[in-house]
Design a protein around this motif. Structure first.
Motif, PDB file in Angstrom:
ATOM      1  N   UNK A  40       0.725  -1.060  -0.146  1.00  0.00           N
ATOM      2  CA  UNK A  40       0.204   0.006   0.183  1.00  0.00           C
ATOM      3  C   UNK A  40       0.739   1.307   0.014  1.00  0.00           C
ATOM      4  N   UNK A  41       0.381   2.210  -0.028  1.00  0.00           N
ATOM      5  CA  UNK A  41       1.003   3.592  -0.292  1.00  0.00           C
ATOM      6  C   UNK A  41       0.970   4.226   1.174  1.00  0.00           C
ATOM      7  N   UNK A  42       0.692   3.501   2.175  1.00  0.00           N
ATOM      8  CA  UNK A  42       0.424   4.285   3.287  1.00  0.00           C
ATOM      9  C   UNK A  42       0.412   3.176   4.514  1.00  0.00           C
ATOM     10  N   UNK A  43       0.799   3.422   5.840  1.00  0.00           N
ATOM     11  CA  UNK A  43       0.871   2.662   6.740  1.00  0.00           C
ATOM     12  C   UNK A  43      -0.042   3.144   8.027  1.00  0.00           C
ATOM     13  N   UNK A  44      -0.423   2.233   8.784  1.00  0.00           N
ATOM     14  CA  UNK A  44      -1.321   2.608  10.069  1.00  0.00           C
ATOM     15  C   UNK A  44      -0.345   2.469  11.215  1.00  0.00           C
ATOM     16  N   UNK A  45      -0.424   3.314  12.042  1.00  0.00           N
ATOM     17  CA  UNK A  45       0.189   3.224  13.478  1.00  0.00           C
ATOM     18  C   UNK A  45      -1.056   2.956  14.318  1.00  0.00           C
ATOM     19  N   UNK A  46      -1.244   1.795  15.068  1.00  0.00           N
ATOM     20  CA  UNK A  46      -2.319   1.535  15.734  1.00  0.00           C
ATOM     21  C   UNK A  46      -2.399   1.927  17.138  1.00  0.00           C
ATOM     22  N   UNK A  47      -3.398   2.505  17.630  1.00  0.00           N
ATOM     23  CA  UNK A  47      -3.367   2.510  19.118  1.00  0.00           C
ATOM     24  C   UNK A  47      -3.308   1.339  20.004  1.00  0.00           C
ATOM     25  N   UNK A  48      -2.952   1.324  21.338  1.00  0.00           N
ATOM     26  CA  UNK A  48      -2.841   0.197  22.144  1.00  0.00           C
ATOM     27  C   UNK A  48      -4.025  -0.524  22.114  1.00  0.00           C
ATOM     28  N   UNK A  49      -4.045  -1.858  21.705  1.00  0.00           N
ATOM     29  CA  UNK A  49      -5.262  -2.597  21.855  1.00  0.00           C
ATOM     30  C   UNK A  49      -5.666  -3.031  20.480  1.00  0.00           C
ATOM     31  N   UNK A  50      -5.072  -2.597  19.373  1.00  0.00           N
ATOM     32  CA  UNK A  50      -5.486  -2.774  17.951  1.00  0.00           C
ATOM     33  C   UNK A  50      -4.327  -2.991  17.010  1.00  0.00           C
ATOM     34  N   UNK A  51      -4.547  -3.900  16.084  1.00  0.00           N
ATOM     35  CA  UNK A  51      -3.698  -4.363  15.210  1.00  0.00           C
ATOM     36  C   UNK A  51      -4.301  -4.551  13.725  1.00  0.00           C
ATOM     37  N   UNK A  52      -3.314  -5.187  12.922  1.00  0.00           N
ATOM     38  CA  UNK A  52      -3.765  -5.139  11.473  1.00  0.00           C
ATOM     39  C   UNK A  52      -3.381  -3.881  10.811  1.00  0.00           C
ATOM     40  N   UNK A  53      -3.418  -4.174   9.440  1.00  0.00           N
ATOM     41  CA  UNK A  53      -2.965  -3.204   8.282  1.00  0.00           C
ATOM     42  C   UNK A  53      -3.477  -1.897   8.309  1.00  0.00           C
ATOM     43  N   UNK A  54      -5.039  -1.903   8.729  1.00  0.00           N
ATOM     44  CA  UNK A  54      -5.598  -0.416   9.039  1.00  0.00           C
ATOM     45  C   UNK A  54      -6.315  -0.605  10.488  1.00  0.00           C
ATOM     46  N   UNK A  55      -5.484  -1.174  11.379  1.00  0.00           N
ATOM     47  CA  UNK A  55      -5.912  -1.076  12.829  1.00  0.00           C
ATOM     48  C   UNK A  55      -7.452  -1.859  12.986  1.00  0.00           C
ATOM     49  N   UNK A  56      -7.731  -2.712  12.189  1.00  0.00           N
ATOM     50  CA  UNK A  56      -9.021  -3.337  12.242  1.00  0.00           C
ATOM     51  C   UNK A  56      -9.133  -4.429  13.275  1.00  0.00           C
ATOM     52  N   UNK A  57      -8.230  -5.088  13.781  1.00  0.00           N
ATOM     53  CA  UNK A  57      -8.517  -6.155  14.701  1.00  0.00           C
ATOM     54  C   UNK A  57      -8.230  -5.653  16.136  1.00  0.00           C
ATOM     55  N   UNK A  58      -9.121  -5.986  16.928  1.00  0.00           N
ATOM     56  CA  UNK A  58      -9.057  -5.507  18.401  1.00  0.00           C
ATOM     57  C   UNK A  58      -8.484  -6.832  19.058  1.00  0.00           C
TER      58      UNK A  58
END
Length: 64
Positions: free
Chosen positions: A33-51
């Motif tokens: 992808x042309x971007x990346x997401x930095x997820x808050x604590x408690x979330x993960x995944x490419x777009x912070x979709x997983x708790x």
């Protein structure tokens, strides 16, 4: 070039970083992808979709 973060792709208050337009960045990310997401604590995944359901503890051993 359009900023891929303009569509707010990161979920759950994740912070988007525009890799496509960042100066000096010659490496392509694994997710292609042309971007990346930095997820808050408690979330993960490419777009912070997983708790994350589990809590993790870290044990530090100090040897002297």
């Amino acid at each position: 070039m359009t900023n891929p973060c303009s569509t707010h792709p990161c979920l759950n208050n994740g912070t988007c970083f525009d890799d496509a337009n960042s100066a000096g960045m010659n490496l392509k990310l694994i997710n292609a992808l042309d971007f990346r997401c930095f997820c808050p604590i408690g979330y993960s995944g490419i777009v912070c979709e997983s708790k994350m359901n589990k809590t993790f503890s870290v044990t530090v051993l100090i040897y002297k």
